[in-house]
Design a protein around this motif. Sequence first.
Motif, PDB file in Angstrom:
ATOM      1  N   LEU A  13       2.532   7.099   8.193  1.00  5.44           N
ATOM      2  CA  LEU A  13       1.770   6.189   7.342  1.00  5.44           C
ATOM      3  C   LEU A  13       0.380   5.944   7.929  1.00  5.44           C
ATOM      4  O   LEU A  13      -0.618   5.981   7.203  1.00  5.44           O
ATOM      5  CB  LEU A  13       2.527   4.868   7.184  1.00  5.44           C
ATOM      6  CG  LEU A  13       1.932   3.833   6.249  1.00  5.44           C
ATOM      7  CD1 LEU A  13       1.826   4.369   4.830  1.00  5.44           C
ATOM      8  CD2 LEU A  13       2.782   2.571   6.263  1.00  5.44           C
ATOM      9  N   THR A  14       0.307   5.735   9.216  1.00  2.00           N
ATOM     10  CA  THR A  14      -0.978   5.539   9.896  1.00  2.00           C
ATOM     11  C   THR A  14      -1.865   6.769   9.732  1.00  2.00           C
ATOM     12  O   THR A  14      -3.058   6.649   9.435  1.00  2.00           O
ATOM     13  CB  THR A  14      -0.751   5.234  11.386  1.00  2.00           C
ATOM     14  OG1 THR A  14       0.056   4.053  11.506  1.00  2.00           O
ATOM     15  CG2 THR A  14      -2.064   5.022  12.115  1.00  2.00           C
ATOM     16  N   GLU A  19      -6.453   9.500   7.008  1.00  2.00           N
ATOM     17  CA  GLU A  19      -6.942  10.634   6.212  1.00  2.00           C
ATOM     18  C   GLU A  19      -7.526  10.150   4.880  1.00  2.00           C
ATOM     19  O   GLU A  19      -8.548  10.650   4.415  1.00  2.00           O
ATOM     20  CB  GLU A  19      -5.812  11.631   5.971  1.00  2.00           C
ATOM     21  CG  GLU A  19      -6.272  12.927   5.370  1.00  2.00           C
ATOM     22  CD  GLU A  19      -5.178  13.971   5.268  1.00  2.00           C
ATOM     23  OE1 GLU A  19      -5.429  14.989   4.586  1.00  2.00           O
ATOM     24  OE2 GLU A  19      -4.089  13.796   5.854  1.00  2.00           O
ATOM     25  N   HIS A  20      -6.904   9.148   4.281  1.00  2.00           N
ATOM     26  CA  HIS A  20      -7.386   8.574   3.029  1.00  2.00           C
ATOM     27  C   HIS A  20      -8.771   7.952   3.236  1.00  2.00           C
ATOM     28  O   HIS A  20      -9.688   8.155   2.419  1.00  2.00           O
ATOM     29  CB  HIS A  20      -6.375   7.534   2.527  1.00  2.00           C
ATOM     30  CG  HIS A  20      -6.611   7.064   1.135  1.00  2.00           C
ATOM     31  ND1 HIS A  20      -7.362   5.958   0.857  1.00  2.00           N
ATOM     32  CD2 HIS A  20      -6.187   7.548  -0.059  1.00  2.00           C
ATOM     33  CE1 HIS A  20      -7.400   5.770  -0.454  1.00  2.00           C
ATOM     34  NE2 HIS A  20      -6.685   6.729  -1.032  1.00  2.00           N
ATOM     35  N   ARG A  21      -8.943   7.198   4.330  1.00  5.02           N
ATOM     36  CA  ARG A  21     -10.248   6.598   4.645  1.00  5.02           C
ATOM     37  C   ARG A  21     -11.296   7.675   4.902  1.00  5.02           C
ATOM     38  O   ARG A  21     -12.446   7.548   4.471  1.00  5.02           O
ATOM     39  CB  ARG A  21     -10.134   5.668   5.856  1.00  5.02           C
ATOM     40  CG  ARG A  21      -9.535   4.314   5.540  1.00  5.02           C
ATOM     41  CD  ARG A  21      -9.671   3.348   6.711  1.00  5.02           C
ATOM     42  NE  ARG A  21      -8.992   3.816   7.907  1.00  5.02           N
ATOM     43  CZ  ARG A  21      -7.714   3.567   8.199  1.00  5.02           C
ATOM     44  NH1 ARG A  21      -6.979   2.856   7.368  1.00  5.02           N
ATOM     45  NH2 ARG A  21      -7.176   4.025   9.300  1.00  5.02           N
ATOM     46  N   ASP A  22     -10.893   8.721   5.624  1.00  4.26           N
ATOM     47  CA  ASP A  22     -11.820   9.822   5.906  1.00  4.26           C
ATOM     48  C   ASP A  22     -12.291  10.483   4.611  1.00  4.26           C
ATOM     49  O   ASP A  22     -13.466  10.821   4.474  1.00  4.26           O
ATOM     50  CB  ASP A  22     -11.173  10.864   6.825  1.00  4.26           C
ATOM     51  CG  ASP A  22     -10.944  10.342   8.235  1.00  4.26           C
ATOM     52  OD1 ASP A  22     -11.508   9.283   8.592  1.00  4.26           O
ATOM     53  OD2 ASP A  22     -10.179  10.998   8.979  1.00  4.26           O
ATOM     54  N   ASP A  53      -0.348   8.414  -3.265  1.00  2.00           N
ATOM     55  CA  ASP A  53       1.045   8.475  -3.726  1.00  2.00           C
ATOM     56  C   ASP A  53       2.011   8.578  -2.550  1.00  2.00           C
ATOM     57  O   ASP A  53       3.051   7.911  -2.526  1.00  2.00           O
ATOM     58  CB  ASP A  53       1.251   9.664  -4.664  1.00  2.00           C
ATOM     59  CG  ASP A  53       0.577   9.486  -6.010  1.00  2.00           C
ATOM     60  OD1 ASP A  53       0.207   8.341  -6.353  1.00  2.00           O
ATOM     61  OD2 ASP A  53       0.413  10.504  -6.715  1.00  2.00           O
ATOM     62  N   GLU A  54       1.670   9.406  -1.565  1.00  2.00           N
ATOM     63  CA  GLU A  54       2.532   9.565  -0.395  1.00  2.00           C
ATOM     64  C   GLU A  54       2.579   8.275   0.424  1.00  2.00           C
ATOM     65  O   GLU A  54       3.636   7.877   0.927  1.00  2.00           O
ATOM     66  CB  GLU A  54       2.055  10.738   0.461  1.00  2.00           C
ATOM     67  CG  GLU A  54       3.069  11.157   1.487  1.00  2.00           C
ATOM     68  CD  GLU A  54       2.711  12.444   2.210  1.00  2.00           C
ATOM     69  OE1 GLU A  54       3.382  12.729   3.221  1.00  2.00           O
ATOM     70  OE2 GLU A  54       1.785  13.150   1.789  1.00  2.00           O
ATOM     71  N   ILE A  55       1.442   7.599   0.534  1.00  2.00           N
ATOM     72  CA  ILE A  55       1.388   6.314   1.240  1.00  2.00           C
ATOM     73  C   ILE A  55       2.301   5.303   0.544  1.00  2.00           C
ATOM     74  O   ILE A  55       3.090   4.607   1.193  1.00  2.00           O
ATOM     75  CB  ILE A  55      -0.068   5.790   1.310  1.00  2.00           C
ATOM     76  CG1 ILE A  55      -0.881   6.632   2.299  1.00  2.00           C
ATOM     77  CG2 ILE A  55      -0.099   4.312   1.693  1.00  2.00           C
ATOM     78  CD1 ILE A  55      -2.381   6.381   2.239  1.00  2.00           C
ATOM     79  N   ALA A  56       2.218   5.235  -0.774  1.00  2.00           N
ATOM     80  CA  ALA A  56       3.055   4.293  -1.535  1.00  2.00           C
ATOM     81  C   ALA A  56       4.535   4.619  -1.354  1.00  2.00           C
ATOM     82  O   ALA A  56       5.366   3.713  -1.212  1.00  2.00           O
ATOM     83  CB  ALA A  56       2.672   4.333  -3.011  1.00  2.00           C
TER      84      ALA A  56
END
Length: 68
Positions: A13-14, A19-22, A53-56
């Motif tokens: 998750l981290t 990666e999402h922020r990047d 979606d993967e984070i959720a």
Amino acid sequence: MIDDETQRLQLRLTELKQEHRDLDDVIARLLERAPFDQLQMQRLKKKKLNLKDEIAYIEGRLHPDIIA
């Protein structure tokens, strides 16, 4: 859920959140440049959506909604 699995999910998750922020940063920089490659932008946004979606999904596994 087993402790090792919880730790593994939290680590993943981290990584996904980073990666999402990047990707946010990359997209913002790309938007600053005009003109930009629409196809590249579309791919980056799709990847960002898949990460979300993967984070959720992982957050749902770590903190399931329990209806009493």
